[in-house]
Motif scaffolding. Structure first.
Motif, short mmCIF file in Angstrom:
data_model
loop_
_atom_site.label_atom_id
_atom_site.label_comp_id
_atom_site.label_asym_id
_atom_site.label_seq_id
_atom_site.Cartn_x
_atom_site.Cartn_y
_atom_site.Cartn_z
N LEU A 1 0.85 -1.18 0.00
CA LEU A 1 0.00 0.00 0.00
C LEU A 1 0.89 1.24 0.00
O LEU A 1 1.83 1.34 0.78
N HIS A 2 0.56 2.20 -0.87
CA HIS A 2 1.42 3.38 -1.02
C HIS A 2 0.78 4.62 -0.43
O HIS A 2 -0.39 4.92 -0.66
N HIS A 3 1.59 5.33 0.36
CA HIS A 3 1.24 6.65 0.87
C HIS A 3 2.55 7.31 1.28
O HIS A 3 3.47 6.65 1.77
N GLU A 4 2.64 8.61 1.12
CA GLU A 4 3.91 9.29 1.39
C GLU A 4 4.33 9.22 2.85
O GLU A 4 5.50 9.41 3.18
N ARG A 5 3.40 8.90 3.76
CA ARG A 5 3.73 8.85 5.19
C ARG A 5 3.95 7.42 5.71
O ARG A 5 4.03 7.21 6.92
N MET A 6 4.07 6.44 4.80
CA MET A 6 4.10 5.05 5.25
C MET A 6 5.34 4.70 6.08
O MET A 6 5.27 3.80 6.91
N ARG A 7 6.45 5.38 5.89
CA ARG A 7 7.60 5.09 6.74
C ARG A 7 7.27 5.41 8.20
O ARG A 7 7.56 4.62 9.11
N GLU A 8 6.65 6.55 8.44
CA GLU A 8 6.25 6.93 9.79
C GLU A 8 5.15 6.03 10.33
O GLU A 8 5.14 5.67 11.51
N VAL A 9 4.21 5.67 9.45
CA VAL A 9 3.12 4.77 9.84
C VAL A 9 3.69 3.43 10.30
O VAL A 9 3.28 2.89 11.34
N THR A 10 4.64 2.89 9.56
CA THR A 10 5.23 1.60 9.91
C THR A 10 5.91 1.67 11.28
O THR A 10 5.74 0.77 12.13
N ALA A 11 6.65 2.73 11.53
CA ALA A 11 7.32 2.88 12.83
C ALA A 11 6.31 2.95 13.96
O ALA A 11 6.49 2.34 15.02
N ARG A 12 5.20 3.67 13.76
CA ARG A 12 4.16 3.78 14.78
C ARG A 12 3.50 2.42 15.03
O ARG A 12 3.25 2.03 16.18
N LEU A 13 3.22 1.69 13.95
CA LEU A 13 2.57 0.38 14.09
C LEU A 13 3.44 -0.61 14.86
O LEU A 13 2.93 -1.38 15.69
N TRP A 14 4.73 -0.59 14.61
CA TRP A 14 5.62 -1.51 15.33
C TRP A 14 5.53 -1.28 16.84
O TRP A 14 5.64 -2.22 17.63
N GLU A 15 5.37 -0.03 17.25
CA GLU A 15 5.24 0.28 18.67
C GLU A 15 3.96 -0.31 19.26
O GLU A 15 3.84 -0.48 20.47
N ILE B 1 2.97 -5.47 12.88
CA ILE B 1 4.29 -5.58 12.26
C ILE B 1 4.19 -5.77 10.75
O ILE B 1 4.24 -6.91 10.24
N PRO B 2 4.05 -4.68 9.98
CA PRO B 2 4.28 -4.76 8.54
C PRO B 2 5.75 -4.43 8.29
O PRO B 2 6.55 -4.34 9.24
N ASP B 3 6.15 -4.24 7.03
CA ASP B 3 7.45 -3.65 6.77
C ASP B 3 7.32 -2.55 5.73
O ASP B 3 6.26 -2.38 5.11
N TYR B 4 8.39 -1.79 5.57
CA TYR B 4 8.36 -0.62 4.70
C TYR B 4 9.33 -0.81 3.54
O TYR B 4 10.44 -1.32 3.73
N ARG B 5 8.92 -0.43 2.34
CA ARG B 5 9.78 -0.43 1.17
C ARG B 5 9.58 0.87 0.41
O ARG B 5 8.45 1.25 0.09
N ASP B 6 10.68 1.56 0.13
CA ASP B 6 10.60 2.75 -0.71
C ASP B 6 10.07 2.38 -2.10
O ASP B 6 10.32 1.27 -2.57
N PRO B 7 9.36 3.30 -2.76
CA PRO B 7 8.96 4.63 -2.27
C PRO B 7 7.58 4.57 -1.61
O PRO B 7 6.59 4.23 -2.25
N GLY B 8 7.49 4.88 -0.33
CA GLY B 8 6.23 5.03 0.37
C GLY B 8 5.39 3.78 0.45
O GLY B 8 4.16 3.86 0.52
N GLY B 9 6.01 2.60 0.49
CA GLY B 9 5.24 1.37 0.46
C GLY B 9 5.20 0.65 1.79
O GLY B 9 6.24 0.32 2.36
N LEU B 10 4.00 0.41 2.31
CA LEU B 10 3.79 -0.44 3.47
C LEU B 10 3.42 -1.82 2.95
O LEU B 10 2.41 -1.97 2.25
N ARG B 11 4.24 -2.81 3.28
CA ARG B 11 4.08 -4.15 2.71
C ARG B 11 3.41 -5.06 3.71
O ARG B 11 3.86 -5.19 4.85
N ILE B 12 2.32 -5.70 3.29
CA ILE B 12 1.55 -6.62 4.11
C ILE B 12 1.82 -8.03 3.61
O ILE B 12 1.30 -8.45 2.58
N GLY B 13 2.67 -8.75 4.33
CA GLY B 13 3.03 -10.10 3.95
C GLY B 13 2.23 -11.11 4.74
O GLY B 13 2.31 -11.15 5.97
N LEU B 14 1.46 -11.96 4.06
CA LEU B 14 0.49 -12.83 4.71
C LEU B 14 0.86 -14.28 4.48
O LEU B 14 0.70 -14.81 3.38
#
Length: 406
Positions: free
Chosen positions: A353-367, A371-384
């Motif tokens: 899923l792409h959004h320009e704030r996904m790096r920050e979103v991923t860090a917040r979610l880990w807290e 637990i997703p992971d982040y891949r540039d550019p702006g990608g939150l990766r949902i591995g199932l």
């Protein structure tokens, strides 16, 4: 994106024929949402007992005798199990050991050296710009070593290499094509049989990276006439952090290729300790050093689960899980762009899923134990990972993404 109401997780879990497998993974009973099964799979619960028994009975009880009794053959016997259960390959063509990077180096180098001997005018390796970094780095290094050139296929990071793109890239100078079966960023599922045929029609060999498909997406390496393949075992094969990779070499090529890392375990008679190197017959010649037995023991438990569930059923669950994640994103994340194929037939086992704030979103979610992971550019990766992931977990995770974005 559409805004159709999603189906309920409870109904999907109740109807899921593989739901009972979830309880066989350590940690799956917790409230943590795990969206990174395509990077590191959860451990199979039975692995703890299996490893303890190995330490107590084989390592502790048999000691050095274990090599003669089982361990020496484990790279190829486990390779045959992997080939039968997951790869669509006959025995004698797959070995387990080393890392993916080492397997890539050995097989890419062996392939281009073979072509240089037989068709010296073929001096290009074809690879795409969004291929996994290790694959690109290894190809760059070997090209520099052997005086070859790289021909880059420019791809959209939300898709992958198409037949038309490959057809345009290959030709009389192509020695080897290196491709990912499932793109690590977008989950684009390549048309492996068609792309293999295109490479062969141009007179080239092809190597497939199966890291993001082995154990989740069925392959048919023999039927597709694949030359070479590599893959890791810590993603959908749940072998644990740093578990050994595997290499596949078609039987028709094994006597033609010279592997470049000549180690004692690939010798025809390892314990002769002779003055010169004589390669072993068959796939064993592609083994280099002492195999990592502990990592192989951990991987066996997951292979047994995959065989019990059936890879086609696992693929069906994978398609259903990723489709549900897309459905939820459509309904709950109107500000997000899907950076993976919408058609599940063109998608592997994850969704980006792409959004320009996904790096920050991923860090917040880990807290928050999401637990997703982040891949540039702006990608939150949902591995199932199909056997260890529930629909309820997907629903709670996507809801957490929506909250984090807010």
């Amino acid at each position: 994106m559409t805004t159709a109401p999603p189906r309920t997780a409870a109904a999907l879990d109740a109807a899921d024929p593989l739901a009972h497998f979830r309880e066989r993974f350590a940690g799956a009973e917790s409230e943590l949402v795990y969206f990174d099964g395509n990077s590191l799979g959860r451990p199979v619960a039975a692995t703890a007992d299996r490893l303890a028994a190995f330490v107590r009975d084989e390592w502790g009880g048999r000691l050095i005798r274990g090599w003669d009794e089982r361990w020496m053959d484990l790279p190829t016997t486990l390779g045959d199990d992997l080939a039968r259960i997951c790869l669509g390959a006959a025995p004698g063509q797959t070995a387990v050991g080393d890392s993916t990077t080492v397997w890539l180096y050995k097989l890419v180098r062996a392939a281009v050296d073979h072509v240089a001997r037989t068709e010296p005018g073929r001096t290009e390796i074809v690879i795409d710009t969004d291929n996994f970094p290790t694959d690109r780095y290894v190809a760059e290094g070997i090209a520099a070593e052997r005086g070859l050139s790289l021909r880059w296929i420019e791809v959209d990071t939300s898709t992958g290499v198409t037949a038309d793109q490959l057809r345009e890239a290959v030709g009389e100078r192509t020695a080897l094509v290196v491709l990912n079966h499932v793109a690590y960023r977008s989950a684009w599922l390549a048309d492996a049989p068609e792309l293999t045929r295109i490479a062969h029609d141009a007179g080239a060999l092809v190597l497939w990276d199966l890291c993001h498909s082995a154990g989740a997406v069925p392959t048919a390496l023999d039927a597709w006439d694949v030359d070479l393949a590599v893959g890791c075992t810590y993603k959908y094969l749940n072998g644990g952090p740093g578990s050994p990779a595997f290499g596949y070499v078609s039987a028709r090529l094994q006597g033609e290729l010279t592997q470049p890392i000549q180690g004692w375990m690939g010798h025809a008679d390892p314990f002769r300790m002779g003055p010169g190197y004589t390669p072993a017959a068959g796939i064993r010649r592609f083994i280099s050093g002492t195999p990592p037995i502990l990592g192989m023991v951990a991987m066996q438990a997951m292979l047994e689960l995959v065989e019990e569930a059936g890879l086609e059923a696992i693929r069906a669950k994978s398609v259903a899980l990723t489709s549900y994640a897309v459905e939820l994103a459509d309904a709950m994340l109107p500000e997000v762009t899907l950076a993976s194929p919408r058609d599940p037939a063109q998608r592997g086992g994850h969704v980006t899923l792409h959004h320009e704030r996904m790096r920050e979103v991923t860090a917040r979610l880990w807290e928050q134990d999401v637990i997703p992971d982040y891949r540039d550019p702006g990608g939150l990766r949902i591995g199932l990972s199909p056997l260890s992931t529930s629909y309820d977990e997907v629903e709670r995770g996507v809801a957490a993404v929506a909250e984090a974005l807010r």
